[in-house]
Design an enzyme around this catalytic site. Structure first.
Site, short mmCIF file in Angstrom:
data_model
loop_
_atom_site.label_atom_id
_atom_site.label_comp_id
_atom_site.label_asym_id
_atom_site.label_seq_id
_atom_site.Cartn_x
_atom_site.Cartn_y
_atom_site.Cartn_z
N MET A 30 61.61 46.04 78.93
CA MET A 30 61.78 46.91 77.77
C MET A 30 60.76 46.53 76.70
SD MET A 30 65.74 47.92 77.55
CE MET A 30 66.34 46.49 76.69
N HIS A 37 58.86 37.23 80.43
CA HIS A 37 58.33 38.40 81.14
C HIS A 37 57.02 38.05 81.84
CE1 HIS A 37 60.43 40.46 77.62
NE2 HIS A 37 61.02 41.01 78.66
N GLY A 147 64.42 38.27 85.77
CA GLY A 147 64.65 36.93 85.24
C GLY A 147 66.09 36.49 85.47
N VAL A 176 62.80 31.08 81.25
CA VAL A 176 61.79 30.31 80.50
C VAL A 176 62.40 29.96 79.14
CG1 VAL A 176 59.44 30.32 79.54
CG2 VAL A 176 59.92 31.47 81.72
N ARG A 187 65.26 39.39 71.63
CA ARG A 187 66.16 39.44 70.47
C ARG A 187 66.09 38.19 69.60
NH1 ARG A 187 69.61 42.55 74.24
NH2 ARG A 187 69.88 44.60 73.32
#
Ligand code: PAF
Length: 283
Positions: A30, A37, A147, A176, A187
């Site tokens: 997103m 990511h 993830g 991570v 967030r």
């Protein structure tokens, strides 16, 4: 890197790649990319011939009171990061093309979608599985990378892939973390400096659980009590749930006999963070 918005254009471009015998790796996101990511993107670049990353803030996975409108977005920065890594295609579909006004079809992974995260966020996983199936149909990847931080999402999507006989293979890669243990999340940018400091309580409580299990404790209730104590030690933290569950069924286990998932969600004001660990049979 080619940036593509149109569904048909991406399908055509990938047909060409496949015709050249290239394997396709896919990382759905997103956006507002962080090192978590990027670790998925790097794995795809290493393991497949052609990497597609999607950036799409999927409206159907946000509840009416959730942060869809204010979810952080920075496509220019994301695009630069992906270009630097050597990604082949950045796919940023138009919400209206993904969900036209007469859209009617949703995917539900029964039971797995209703517990833990699903109980706190009704409708969330229906939106996730629907958009991921759409993206899989568009990209038709050989491998898709997710993830471990969103453990329930990964378990549920694997079930969807099995149940619907999709040919994509799902790879789940480790969470991570910041140096102090906080799991990377888009967030995290919402946290005030005080909340950011307190937010280490999630990973601290999971470390505590790991230690207890390594010392031979097998009773979930005692492990959860100890984790709760760590969270309650932070004034700014409000516990949503702690779960000690079977890795496949997501059912709560009272006594740890084989591999389990320990997951939790904690509020800091309106910001909700999640984290988890997998405990293998040997521990
Ligand atoms: O994990 C996420 O970022 C999202 O849930 C996903 C898989 C990209 C679907 O919108």
């Amino acid at each position: 890197m080619k940036t593509i918005k149109g569904i048909k254009r991406l399908k055509t471009a990938l047909k060409d790649a496949r015709a050249q015998g290239k394997s396709v790796g896919f990382v759905p996101t997103m956006g507002y990319l962080h090192e978590g990511h990027l670790s998925l993107v790097k794995a795809s670049l290493k393991k497949t011939d052609c990497t597609v990353v999607s950036v799409f803030v999927n409206p159907t996975q946000f509840g009416p009171k959730e942060d869809f409108k204010k979810y952080p977005r920075d496509l220019e920065r994301d695009s630069q990061l992906l270009e630097n890594l050597g990604v082949d295609f950045l796919f940023c579909p138009d919400p209206v093309e993904m969900y036209p006004a007469d859209f009617k079809t949703y995917v539900e992974v029964e039971e797995l979608q209703d517990v833990w995260e699903g109980r706190s966020r009704p409708g969330h996983f229906r939106g996730v599985s629907t958009v991921v199936l759409k993206l899989f149909n568009i990209v038709q990847p050989d491998v898709a990378f997710f993830g471990q931080k969103d453990a329930q999402q990964a378990i549920l999507l694997k079930k969807m892939v099995d149940d619907l006989n999709l040919s994509v293979r799902i790879e789940v890669l480790p969470t991570v973390r910041e140096e102090d243990g906080l799991a990377l999340s888009s967030r995290n940018v919402y946290l005030t400096p005080e909340q950011r400091k307190a937010a280490t309580c999630l990973s601290r409580s999971l470390d505590e659980a790991t230690q207890m299990i390594r010392s031979g404790e097998r009773r979930s209730a005692l492990i959860m009590d100890q984790m709760r104590e760590v969270i309650e030690g932070e004034d700014l933290a409000k516990l949503d749930y702690i779960a000690v569950v079977d890795m496949d069924s997501l059912e709560a286990v009272n006594e740890i006999k084989r591999g389990v998932l320990i997951a939790l969600a904690v509020f800091f004001g309106n910001i909700r963070l999640i984290d988890n660990i997998m405990i293998s049979e040997e521990e």
